[in-house]
Design a protein around this motif. Structure first.
Motif, PDB file in Angstrom:
ATOM      1  N   GLY A   1       0.832  -1.201   0.000  1.00 31.25           N
ATOM      2  CA  GLY A   1       0.000   0.000   0.000  1.00 31.25           C
ATOM      3  C   GLY A   1       0.863   1.245   0.000  1.00 31.25           C
ATOM      4  N   CYS A   2       0.394   2.286  -0.680  1.00 31.90           N
ATOM      5  CA  CYS A   2       1.151   3.539  -0.708  1.00 31.90           C
ATOM      6  C   CYS A   2       0.949   4.258   0.626  1.00 31.90           C
ATOM      7  CB  CYS A   2       0.666   4.407  -1.860  1.00 31.90           C
ATOM      8  SG  CYS A   2       1.403   6.037  -1.858  1.00 31.90           S
ATOM      9  N   HIS A   3       2.056   4.662   1.274  1.00 32.95           N
ATOM     10  CA  HIS A   3       1.918   5.313   2.583  1.00 32.95           C
ATOM     11  C   HIS A   3       1.413   6.738   2.436  1.00 32.95           C
ATOM     12  CE1 HIS A   3       5.472   7.933   2.174  1.00 32.95           C
ATOM     13  NE2 HIS A   3       5.865   6.985   1.359  1.00 32.95           N
ATOM     14  N   SER A   4       1.451   7.259   1.211  1.00 31.07           N
ATOM     15  CA  SER A   4       1.060   8.648   1.033  1.00 31.07           C
ATOM     16  C   SER A   4      -0.394   8.798   0.591  1.00 31.07           C
ATOM     17  CB  SER A   4       2.040   9.304   0.058  1.00 31.07           C
ATOM     18  OG  SER A   4       1.434  10.266  -0.732  1.00 31.07           O
ATOM     19  N   CYS A   5      -0.859   7.998  -0.371  1.00 32.03           N
ATOM     20  CA  CYS A   5      -2.240   8.169  -0.826  1.00 32.03           C
ATOM     21  C   CYS A   5      -3.099   6.935  -0.595  1.00 32.03           C
ATOM     22  CB  CYS A   5      -2.281   8.560  -2.296  1.00 32.03           C
ATOM     23  SG  CYS A   5      -1.890   7.213  -3.416  1.00 32.03           S
ATOM     24  N   GLY A   6      -2.486   5.807  -0.216  1.00 29.02           N
ATOM     25  CA  GLY A   6      -3.273   4.642   0.138  1.00 29.02           C
ATOM     26  C   GLY A   6      -3.551   3.675  -1.004  1.00 29.02           C
TER      27      GLY A   6
ATOM     28  N   ARG B   1       7.158   2.598  -7.754  1.00 28.14           N
ATOM     29  CA  ARG B   1       6.548   3.893  -7.452  1.00 28.14           C
ATOM     30  C   ARG B   1       5.041   3.826  -7.570  1.00 28.14           C
ATOM     31  NH1 ARG B   1       9.074   8.191  -6.335  1.00 28.14           N
ATOM     32  NH2 ARG B   1      11.335   8.081  -6.374  1.00 28.14           N
ATOM     33  N   CYS B   2       4.382   4.619  -6.746  1.00 20.47           N
ATOM     34  CA  CYS B   2       2.926   4.646  -6.762  1.00 20.47           C
ATOM     35  C   CYS B   2       2.446   5.271  -8.074  1.00 20.47           C
ATOM     36  CB  CYS B   2       2.419   5.467  -5.585  1.00 20.47           C
ATOM     37  SG  CYS B   2       0.646   5.667  -5.559  1.00 20.47           S
ATOM     38  N   SER B   3       1.487   4.616  -8.720  1.00 18.46           N
ATOM     39  CA  SER B   3       1.022   5.118 -10.013  1.00 18.46           C
ATOM     40  C   SER B   3       0.109   6.328  -9.837  1.00 18.46           C
ATOM     41  CB  SER B   3       0.275   4.021 -10.759  1.00 18.46           C
ATOM     42  OG  SER B   3      -0.920   3.716 -10.072  1.00 18.46           O
ATOM     43  N   ARG B   4      -0.398   6.525  -8.631  1.00 17.53           N
ATOM     44  CA  ARG B   4      -1.302   7.653  -8.417  1.00 17.53           C
ATOM     45  C   ARG B   4      -0.552   8.913  -7.977  1.00 17.53           C
ATOM     46  NH1 ARG B   4      -6.778   6.450  -5.688  1.00 17.53           N
ATOM     47  NH2 ARG B   4      -5.625   5.896  -3.827  1.00 17.53           N
ATOM     48  N   CYS B   5       0.304   8.793  -6.944  1.00 18.63           N
ATOM     49  CA  CYS B   5       0.909  10.010  -6.407  1.00 18.63           C
ATOM     50  C   CYS B   5       2.420  10.070  -6.624  1.00 18.63           C
ATOM     51  CB  CYS B   5       0.594  10.154  -4.917  1.00 18.63           C
ATOM     52  SG  CYS B   5       1.467   8.995  -3.885  1.00 18.63           S
ATOM     53  N   GLY B   6       3.023   8.995  -7.095  1.00 15.14           N
ATOM     54  CA  GLY B   6       4.444   9.048  -7.407  1.00 15.14           C
ATOM     55  C   GLY B   6       5.375   8.831  -6.236  1.00 15.14           C
TER      56      GLY B   6
HETATM   57 ZN   LIG Z   1       0.404   6.908  -3.642  1.00 16.21          ZN
END
Ligand SMILES: [Zn+2]
Lengths: 220, 162
Positions: free
Chosen positions: A22-27, A36-41
């Motif tokens: 899970g992305c710690h920044s946007c979930g 890298r997260c595809s939503r927030c990078g």
């Molecule tokens: Zn993210």
């Protein structure tokens, strides 16, 4: 949240066990191994690397600079030629003598209770996560984990409020410059106290709360 | 989304006003001293305490402004129904990272405590900037309460430039 809780606490599946991260920044949830997260990078880590080392380092630094913050004066008041020095505790006590009990309480809570409570709480969380299986003997129910998560959220939320006293000193020093009658100047403790707050905030930010839930596999 | 943008824009305008108007006024024994928000920031500007000046300036003025600006940059185009801005995602990530370090609301409590401490010493007047700053804090808190981060992230993802 990266783990799916069932309310009875009997069996939960973490994202990591499901092969997800899970992305710690946007979930947003990705398959394990995505860099890298595809939503927030943001960079993706199943668990933040070196989280606990960073927590211990920042926490230790925070405790070390908290000591001089209490010994050295926070405020230097000069009135008609005589200078009085006030430490953090001294300031709170003086407010009490003036009968401002409520404000004295705010200062005491913000400058003493919250920092010390934060040291203890972060130390406790890092300790139980670090020695999960050994101390985990006392861990009977999933509710204990929920309690730790709650403790972490409280610490994260409340830590910044310790800065109140530093701001008070800043305002007083700017305002009370009445030459002979009264002058207030900041003391060196203001610096070490601010550093202590910043260091413990960094300690809380370095803590990866997902580590709390890793103890769950020790639950039987 | 529109409401968040409106609130952030309001807060930004209030902050500009708060920095330039007189903040507090102290009078004792015929002397009057007026301080602005900038004076409060510059209180630590002697010797060893200098780094603290920068820290306080950052915590109560620079970081809140930066955070509001990045929220506006990321969300305003979407509130108008456009694609998200070029680095909108990075801007919103910055705004989220700054959240614990923007301490305007803590500063206002500090002001209240300072007022009580000084009350016995001299007569105090509260300047227009005080109320502006208080309004700013209120608007920022409202903004953070209304803002659903998950919705923002999802919208940013949907409205991405092709
Ligand atoms: Zn993210």
């Amino acid at each position: 949240m990266t783990s799916l809780h069932s309310n009875d606490g009997a069996q939960t599946l973490t994202a990591r066990q499901a092969g997800l991260v899970g992305c710690h920044s946007c979930g947003r949830v990705h398959p394990m191994g995505t860099p890298r997260c595809s939503r927030c990078g943001a960079a993706l880590h199943s668990r933040m690397p070196g989280s606990l080392q960073k927590v211990w380092a920042w926490l230790f630094a925070g405790i070390v600079v908290y000591v001089p913050a209490n010994i050295y004066p926070m405020l230097l008041t000069t009135s008609f030629g005589a200078t009085t020095e006030n430490t953090i505790m001294g300031g709170a006590v003086e407010l009490m003598h003036h009968g401002s009990y409520g404000v004295a309480l705010i200062v005491f809570v913000a400058s003493v209770l919250i920092p010390v409570g934060k040291f203890l709480a972060i130390g406790y969380l890092a300790l139980v996560v670090d020695h999960g299986s050994r101390l985990g003997g006392r861990l009977r129910r999933g509710q204990d984990l929920h309690r730790r998560q709650r403790l972490f959220e409280v610490v994260e939320f409340i830590g910044r409020w310790s800065m109140i006293d530093v701001f008070v000193v800043a305002i007083l020093s700017a305002l009370v410059q009445l030459d002979f009658a009264a002058t207030i100047n900041p003391g060196i403790a203001a610096v070490s106290f601010s550093l202590s707050v910043a260091f413990t905030m960094l300690a809380a930010l370095s803590f990866d709360p997902r580590l709390i839930w890793d103890a769950e596999q020790d639950l039987t | 989304m529109t409401r968040i943008v409106m609130l952030a824009a309001t807060a930004l305008v209030l902050m500009v006003a708060a920095v330039f108007f007189p903040f507090l006024e102290l009078s004792a024994g015929g002397m009057v001293r007026q301080s602005s928000l900038l004076d409060a920031v510059l209180a630590f500007s002697s010797g060893l305490l200098l780094p603290l000046t920068f820290a306080v300036a950052a915590l109560i003025i620079v970081l809140p402004v930066l955070r509001l600006a990045s929220i506006l940059y990321a969300l305003a185009p979407m509130a108008l129904g456009w694609h998200s801005a070029r680095h909108g995602v990075a801007a919103f990530r910055l705004a989220e990272a700054l959240r614990p370090w923007a301490m305007a609301e803590i500063f206002i409590v500090g002001v209240a405590v300072a007022l009580v401490k000084v009350a016995g010493l001299a007569r105090l007047g509260i300047g227009p900037a005080f109320w502006t700053f208080a309004a700013l804090v209120l608007v920022t808190v409202l903004n953070d309460t209304y803002m659903c981060r998950l919705t923002v992230w999802k919208t940013l993802e949907e409205r991405r430039r092709p």
